[in-house]
Motif scaffolding. Structure first.
Motif, PDB file in Angstrom:
ATOM      1  N   PRO A   1      -0.788  13.010  20.852  1.00  0.00           N
ATOM      2  CA  PRO A   1       0.075  13.642  19.839  1.00  0.00           C
ATOM      3  C   PRO A   1       0.372  12.662  18.708  1.00  0.00           C
ATOM      4  N   ILE A   2       0.563  13.196  17.539  1.00  0.00           N
ATOM      5  CA  ILE A   2       0.858  12.346  16.392  1.00  0.00           C
ATOM      6  C   ILE A   2       2.254  11.757  16.560  1.00  0.00           C
ATOM      7  N   PRO A   3       2.436  10.458  16.358  1.00  0.00           N
ATOM      8  CA  PRO A   3       3.762   9.839  16.534  1.00  0.00           C
ATOM      9  C   PRO A   3       4.798  10.419  15.578  1.00  0.00           C
ATOM     10  N   HIS A   4       6.042  10.313  15.988  1.00  0.00           N
ATOM     11  CA  HIS A   4       7.136  10.828  15.164  1.00  0.00           C
ATOM     12  C   HIS A   4       7.260  10.017  13.879  1.00  0.00           C
ATOM     13  N   GLY A   5       7.353  10.699  12.764  1.00  0.00           N
ATOM     14  CA  GLY A   5       7.464  10.048  11.469  1.00  0.00           C
ATOM     15  C   GLY A   5       6.137   9.721  10.820  1.00  0.00           C
TER      16      GLY A   5
ATOM     17  N   ARG B   1       2.598   6.017   8.339  1.00  0.00           N
ATOM     18  CA  ARG B   1       4.048   6.245   8.245  1.00  0.00           C
ATOM     19  C   ARG B   1       4.479   5.858   6.840  1.00  0.00           C
ATOM     20  N   ILE B   2       4.918   6.841   6.072  1.00  0.00           N
ATOM     21  CA  ILE B   2       5.308   6.650   4.686  1.00  0.00           C
ATOM     22  C   ILE B   2       6.828   6.723   4.599  1.00  0.00           C
TER      23      ILE B   2
ATOM     24  N   GLY C   1       5.682   6.217  -7.239  1.00  0.00           N
ATOM     25  CA  GLY C   1       6.367   7.341  -6.613  1.00  0.00           C
ATOM     26  C   GLY C   1       7.518   6.950  -5.726  1.00  0.00           C
ATOM     27  N   GLY C   2       7.737   5.654  -5.511  1.00  0.00           N
ATOM     28  CA  GLY C   2       8.854   5.197  -4.701  1.00  0.00           C
ATOM     29  C   GLY C   2       8.624   5.237  -3.212  1.00  0.00           C
ATOM     30  N   MET C   3       7.362   5.353  -2.742  1.00  0.00           N
ATOM     31  CA  MET C   3       7.039   5.404  -1.325  1.00  0.00           C
ATOM     32  C   MET C   3       6.017   4.322  -0.997  1.00  0.00           C
ATOM     33  N   VAL C   4       6.096   3.794   0.243  1.00  0.00           N
ATOM     34  CA  VAL C   4       5.165   2.769   0.709  1.00  0.00           C
ATOM     35  C   VAL C   4       4.730   3.118   2.132  1.00  0.00           C
ATOM     36  N   VAL C   5       3.584   2.560   2.532  1.00  0.00           N
ATOM     37  CA  VAL C   5       3.064   2.743   3.887  1.00  0.00           C
ATOM     38  C   VAL C   5       3.589   1.587   4.732  1.00  0.00           C
TER      39      VAL C   5
ATOM     40  N   VAL D   1       0.866  -1.183   0.000  1.00  0.00           N
ATOM     41  CA  VAL D   1       0.000   0.000   0.000  1.00  0.00           C
ATOM     42  C   VAL D   1       0.899   1.229   0.000  1.00  0.00           C
ATOM     43  N   SER D   2       0.657   2.125  -0.920  1.00  0.00           N
ATOM     44  CA  SER D   2       1.487   3.329  -1.044  1.00  0.00           C
ATOM     45  C   SER D   2       0.843   4.577  -0.475  1.00  0.00           C
TER      46      SER D   2
END
Length: 279
Positions: free
Chosen positions: A79-83, A106-107, A64-68, A14-15
């Motif tokens: 708070p939203i987690p880091h990354g 997280r992508i 696009g070269g990114m994945v979840v 999943v991207s």
């Protein structure tokens, strides 16, 4: 605890994950989840007479070269987690997302991880347990699930070379659509003159520009210094007068006794000088 389903054919990862109000606002490379796994409508705005809502959608296009790599459901007080980042919203003006619980992902780059999110499911009942899926929590009456595991990297696709195709259609023999006929005639005559000159000289093939060299047309000749003419002028009589000496001849000719050096190293006093001191 997350369980991974073994499978020889690795699925694509999943991207991207997003919210969409309908199939019309959903991007073309996204899959809209309009039904839960148990057959209920997956509209997160439920109620009598509600004409607008929003759905969860995801994409497996990794061009696009990114994945979840991970998905989390957090409340508005956490708070939203880091990354991580909140998923985008593709909604119309009448729809809005419930903000008490939000979905964040997280992508990461495609080559930085070995496992990623492979699938997303929704259920409407808390008693349903999906094997090989991880329960992420409930959000507005639905339970969100995801499956993680190893994925297959997308095969690189060659980009179409439209410029090369257009260059193949170009020809100086045919007039260009926006070029005056007189100028085309001059170009044709100039090209014919160049081809005639090249064929007469035989220097290079004009059809291949990469075959042209800076040394084309330069004759190959030897420097006069390296020619055999001076060697022929040498007289054989001069060569016959050369005397080859033996080792004994060289020793006899250059024999040196070093007597002078020996006498200088061992001087002797004359007798007359020694007699003068004896009275």
């Amino acid at each position: 605890m997350s369980l991974y389903e073994p499978n020889n054919a690795l699925p694509p990862p999943v991207s991207a994950v997003a919210w969409s109000s309908s199939s019309s606002t959903c991007p073309k490379d996204f899959t809209l989840i309009n039904l839960t796994l148990d057959g209920a409508t997956a509209n997160f705005v439920r109620g009598f007479g509600m004409k607008s809502g929003y759905y969860l959608c995801y994409s497996t296009n990794a061009a696009g070269g990114m994945v979840v790599s991970d998905i989390q459901v957090i409340s508005d007080k956490e708070p939203i987690p880091h990354g991580y980042c909140f998923i985008p919203e593709y909604l119309d003006s009448k729809a809005s997302v419930w903000k008490k619980k939000r979905v964040c992902v997280r992508i990461v780059p495609l080559g930085s991880v070995d496992t990623a999110v492979l699938d997303i499911k929704l259920t409407a009942k808390n008693k349903v347990v999906l094997q090989h899926y991880t329960c992420l929590g409930d959000i507005h009456g639905y339970v969100l699930w995801c499956k993680k595991g190893h994925f297959s990297s997308p095969a690189p696709q060659a980009k179409p070379r439209s410029v090369s195709l257009e260059l193949r259609k170009l020809s100086l023999d045919q007039p260009a659509p926006h070029c005056p006929s007189g100028r085309v005639g001059k170009l044709s005559r100039r090209r014919s003159n160049l081809e005639a000159k090249d064929s007469a000289e035989g220097v290079y093939d004009s059809s291949n520009i990469y075959g042209i060299s800076a040394m084309d047309g330069v004759p190959f000749t030897l420097h006069p210094r390296f020619e055999a003419t001076p060697m022929r002028a040498v007289s054989l009589n001069a060569l016959s007068n050369i005397r080859i000496k033996s080792v004994q001849d060289i020793e006899n000719e250059y024999n040196y006794t070093f007597a002078v050096e020996e006498s200088a190293a061992n001087p002797t006093r004359p007798r007359t000088a020694l007699a003068s001191f004896n009275y």
